[in-house]
Design a protein around this motif. Sequence first.
Motif, mmCIF file in Angstrom:
data_model
loop_
_atom_site.group_PDB
_atom_site.id
_atom_site.type_symbol
_atom_site.label_atom_id
_atom_site.label_comp_id
_atom_site.label_asym_id
_atom_site.label_seq_id
_atom_site.Cartn_x
_atom_site.Cartn_y
_atom_site.Cartn_z
ATOM 1 N N ASP A 177 0.833 -1.205 0.000
ATOM 2 C CA ASP A 177 0.000 0.000 0.000
ATOM 3 C C ASP A 177 0.869 1.256 0.000
ATOM 4 N N ASN A 178 0.316 2.337 -0.581
ATOM 5 C CA ASN A 178 1.132 3.537 -0.818
ATOM 6 C C ASN A 178 1.675 4.220 0.438
ATOM 7 N N GLU A 179 0.835 4.349 1.492
ATOM 8 C CA GLU A 179 1.330 5.094 2.665
ATOM 9 C C GLU A 179 2.457 4.356 3.385
ATOM 10 N N PRO A 180 2.299 3.058 3.670
ATOM 11 C CA PRO A 180 3.442 2.349 4.257
ATOM 12 C C PRO A 180 4.674 2.442 3.352
ATOM 13 N N ALA A 181 4.450 2.365 2.043
ATOM 14 C CA ALA A 181 5.584 2.457 1.122
ATOM 15 C C ALA A 181 6.326 3.773 1.331
ATOM 16 N N GLN A 182 5.581 4.864 1.509
ATOM 17 C CA GLN A 182 6.212 6.168 1.742
ATOM 18 C C GLN A 182 7.080 6.134 3.001
ATOM 19 N N VAL A 183 6.553 5.496 4.047
ATOM 20 C CA VAL A 183 7.314 5.440 5.300
ATOM 21 C C VAL A 183 8.605 4.627 5.101
ATOM 22 N N PHE A 184 8.495 3.485 4.418
ATOM 23 C CA PHE A 184 9.700 2.672 4.190
ATOM 24 C C PHE A 184 10.733 3.464 3.390
ATOM 25 N N LEU A 185 10.252 4.231 2.421
ATOM 26 C CA LEU A 185 11.156 5.024 1.579
ATOM 27 C C LEU A 185 11.879 6.086 2.396
ATOM 28 N N LYS A 186 11.168 6.652 3.367
ATOM 29 C CA LYS A 186 11.775 7.665 4.224
ATOM 30 C C LYS A 186 12.909 7.068 5.039
ATOM 31 N N GLN A 187 12.731 5.780 5.411
ATOM 32 C CA GLN A 187 13.711 5.181 6.302
ATOM 33 C C GLN A 187 14.874 4.532 5.567
#
Length: 482
Positions: A177-187
Amino acid sequence: MMKRFFFLLLFAAALCIAGCGKQEKPKLVMVTNATFPPYEYVANQRIEGIDPHIVREIASRLGYELVIQDMSFDAVIAAVQSGKADIAASGLTVTDERKKQINFTIPYVVAEQVVIVKKSSPVRTLKDLKGKRIGVQHGTTGDTFVAKNICEPERFSTGPVAVAALLKDKVDVVVIDNEPAQVFLKQRRELRLLKEPLTAEEYAFAIGKHNKELLGRFNKELEKMRNSGELAGIIKHYKDLNSQSSPVAADNGYWGGIKESFKLNFVKDKRYLYLLNGFWVTVKVSFFAVLLGIVIGFGTAIIRSAADQTGKFKLADFFCRLYLTVIRGTPVVVQLLIIYFVIFGAVDVDKVIVAIIAFGINSGAYVAEIIRGGIMSIDKGQMEAARSLGLSYWQSMREIILPQAFKTALPSLGNEFIVLLKETSVSGYIALQDLTKGGDIIRSQTYDAFLPLLAVAAIYLAVVVLLGKLLECLEKRLKRNE
Ligand code: ARG
């Protein structure tokens, strides 16, 4: 003396009544899979995120006290359907398949499935996905979509574990899903997203079909929160919070930056507590399961041997055989799940107790055969001698046969205890936070497989070595008594 006792009794009764009189709020049980930031994740030993926040708010407006249970994602819908939980709040996408099993509330957010790749990857568009190894979280809409439209995906227990596999090149892309993906990308700086999404979805909360009343009341409050802008506020708060989170150290290979890695995995946010608390749960479950197993095992072994030797107790013997066949013929994980979801499906029992019962019953079957083997190894003449001395069958069993049987069986018994201790590592299936699960939680926060797994393995090993020493001492003691 009598008077004192009487007053004491009165006092205790008064206390009890005062205690019972306190009106407790009814509980609302929410299930989730807390590996999905910003919707639900574990931070500082607590489950936080958009979903818990919204549900807690609505629960409190409806006069409930919220209880949150973390479990594997593919079990949350079943938990609500079976009545084990009242509501599932887990970034759940509304699908027709799921609607057959549960009711959805009104949707509270739109989402999509996206594709994460490493920056260095040749994959640029959706067309490039052909022939690639695709990682997904088991049971999610990403899993279903990939399986139906692209290829058989590699299914991981959580999103972060799938991402960890991507970082180690075990898969080529991850669909999530897009929102978790954003968080993983940040980290993780070494990751990027494909531009085009794979699906368009809506999230809603799931409530059991039998619970229409709750659905209506819940929807009303959710609607109010949406109209007042409160819902948008909560979502924004957690998105912002997670986009600030400091990047996790880059992947420096196995030995690179061990010290950094140690700090990240164990020291930061007191992550060692997951191991410590998990260890304690593992010890509790193993200890009491061993005790239960010994009781069940001795009972079964005695009945079976007595039936063999005397030809009596046919019915009891039949049930013992049935028990041994069923328990030894099915995997312990399946037994654990059946005991949790089916047998204790509708009642609220502590998961530690469920685990003790499941592992105890399982171990009992093996202990039974070990002890029976011990009993059989004792020379028949001993029983005959004891009987001719005037002891009854049971007396001879208790005084002469069993103590010897126990001693001969001790090495095998020790083996069984060691196996049991390690077998409890599947407790995570019912979301019990044992030692293994503690390591899993750390891994899902740091995307690092190496140190958490190593630490977990080392702790099990230490306990097994200690247990081995204890058994050795016991064996020596028994030898000396000969
Ligand atoms: N939206 C996807 C689905 O419903 C994924 C949800 C995963 N949620 C989670 N808490 N891990 O299947």
